[in-house]
Design an enzyme around this catalytic site. Structure first.
Site, mmCIF file in Angstrom:
data_model
loop_
_atom_site.group_PDB
_atom_site.id
_atom_site.type_symbol
_atom_site.label_atom_id
_atom_site.label_comp_id
_atom_site.label_asym_id
_atom_site.label_seq_id
_atom_site.Cartn_x
_atom_site.Cartn_y
_atom_site.Cartn_z
ATOM 1 C CE LYS A 1 -4.416 -1.772 1.397
ATOM 2 N NZ LYS A 1 -5.526 -1.828 2.364
ATOM 3 N NE ARG B 1 -7.668 -8.107 0.044
ATOM 4 C CZ ARG B 1 -7.149 -7.259 -0.850
ATOM 5 N NH1 ARG B 1 -6.144 -6.458 -0.493
ATOM 6 N NH2 ARG B 1 -7.616 -7.223 -2.086
HETATM 7 N N1 LIG Z 1 -10.570 -6.625 3.932
HETATM 8 C C1 LIG Z 1 -9.803 -5.846 3.131
HETATM 9 N N2 LIG Z 1 -10.020 -5.851 1.797
HETATM 10 C C2 LIG Z 1 -9.237 -5.051 1.035
HETATM 11 N N3 LIG Z 1 -9.262 -4.850 -0.304
HETATM 12 C C3 LIG Z 1 -8.281 -3.940 -0.549
HETATM 13 S S1 LIG Z 1 -7.972 -3.292 -2.124
HETATM 14 C C4 LIG Z 1 -6.540 -2.337 -1.759
HETATM 15 C C5 LIG Z 1 -5.279 -3.109 -1.995
HETATM 16 O O1 LIG Z 1 -4.221 -2.440 -1.989
HETATM 17 O O2 LIG Z 1 -5.322 -4.327 -2.127
HETATM 18 C C6 LIG Z 1 -6.556 -1.134 -2.582
HETATM 19 C C7 LIG Z 1 -6.818 0.067 -1.962
HETATM 20 C C8 LIG Z 1 -6.858 1.202 -2.693
HETATM 21 C C9 LIG Z 1 -6.640 1.142 -4.053
HETATM 22 C C10 LIG Z 1 -6.385 -0.101 -4.677
HETATM 23 C C11 LIG Z 1 -6.327 -1.258 -3.940
HETATM 24 N N4 LIG Z 1 -7.617 -3.576 0.572
HETATM 25 C C12 LIG Z 1 -8.226 -4.267 1.579
HETATM 26 C C13 LIG Z 1 -8.006 -4.271 2.988
HETATM 27 O O3 LIG Z 1 -7.129 -3.583 3.554
HETATM 28 N N5 LIG Z 1 -8.827 -5.099 3.721
#
Ligand SMILES: Nc1nc2[nH]c(S[C@@H](C(=O)O)c3ccccc3)nc2c(=O)[nH]1
Length: 265
Positions: A204, A238
């Site tokens: 992230k 995750r």
């Molecule tokens: N439960 C749970 N589900 C999730 N889905 C995601 S998408 C995230 C990424 O970087 O994967 C993301 C965030 C922002 C933009 C693109 C992708 N992040 C989580 C989390 O932190 N917890």
């Protein structure tokens, strides 16, 4: 929990054979590396991302979930906020729902209840399109905990039993770097909610901000963050980088065994 994004930029749409094949191979690699859950997402929650229509999201994730349900030895989670996608994914063999919008979308709570599946409720401030513009909290931990408590109560009242629920503070979803670090530092405070804690820190932008590394070079920072989260109570990590995270967990598990006076496995 290994991340499998079925979006055009990651695989060609789940429907066509090539995309399906690539998705299955990626899932098998993550299971071989130690993932016990594969999280299948059909809509990028990238800030600024245009929303994806329900039918499009279903066409992306259902073929993949069907193939995984028949082909891999791991649970399948569907990363969606839409009621229709939850129902289609459950029918296709998904064993868990991962909702970054915590069942707030129309009919989502009832749909999730009907599937009988476990659900991860995640905190997000605002919407993906705008959430990173100006995140603001009086106290991020108090507010995130209050939100999750509220969602747990809403589910309970709707007949979705608590033992099926997991919670997640939503790193990067409407939080500044400072907010993310405060949440990580005080992650153990969420134990008051008595629900398994799922965290997503992998690759992230908070890790980019701290290291100056590009997305694919954030593996080490992601493993370090995972260790810190596990030490503070996280039950599920995750991640894109399953093998590396698994190795860190093996070291932690061995240490805990010795500390608990147990024999080394
Ligand atoms: N439960 C749970 N589900 C999730 N889905 C995601 S998408 C995230 C990424 O970087 O994967 C993301 C965030 C922002 C933009 C693109 C992708 N992040 C989580 C989390 O932190 N917890």
């Amino acid at each position: 929990m290994g991340i499998l994004n079925i979006t055009p930029d990651s695989f060609s749409d789940g429907g066509d054979f090539l995309g399906l094949d690539a998705a299955l191979e990626q899932a098998e690699r993550m299971v071989a590396a130690g993932a016990s859950i594969i999280d299948v997402g059909g809509e990028s929650t990238r800030p600024g991302a245009a929303p994806v229509a329900e039918a499009v999201e279903i066409d992306r994730v259902v073929p993949v979930i069907e193939a995984l349900a028949a082909g891999i030895d791991a649970a399948i989670s569907v990363d969606t906020s839409k009621a229709g996608v939850m129902q289609a994914a459950a029918a296709a063999g998904a064993g868990m729902i991962n909702d970054v919008f915590a069942l707030q979308a129309p009919q989502a709570l009832e749909a999730a209840r009907q599937t009988g599946l476990p659900v991860c409720l995640m905190h997000m401030q605002g919407q993906p399109r705008t959430m990173q513009q100006a995140p603001r909290y009086a106290d991020v931990l108090t507010e995130v905990e209050a939100f999750l408590r509220g969602r747990l109560e809403a589910c309970e009242q709707a007949g979705l039993p608590e033992e099926r629920l997991l919670i997640d503070p939503g790193f990067g979803f409407g939080k500044t770097l400072e907010h993310n670090l405060q949440l990580l530092a005080r992650l153990d405070a969420f134990s008051v909610l008595k629900r398994p804690l799922l965290v997503g820190l992998s690759r992230k932008s908070m890790l980019g901000a701290l290291t100056g590394r590009a997305v694919r070079e954030r593996v080490t920072a992601g493993v370090a963050a995972a260790v810190l989260a596990i030490e503070r109570g996280a039950a599920i990590i995750r991640t894109h980088d399953v093998a590396e995270t698994r190795d860190a967990i093996r070291v932690m598990t061995a240490l805990r065994a010795v500390q608990d006076g147990g024999a080394l496995a």
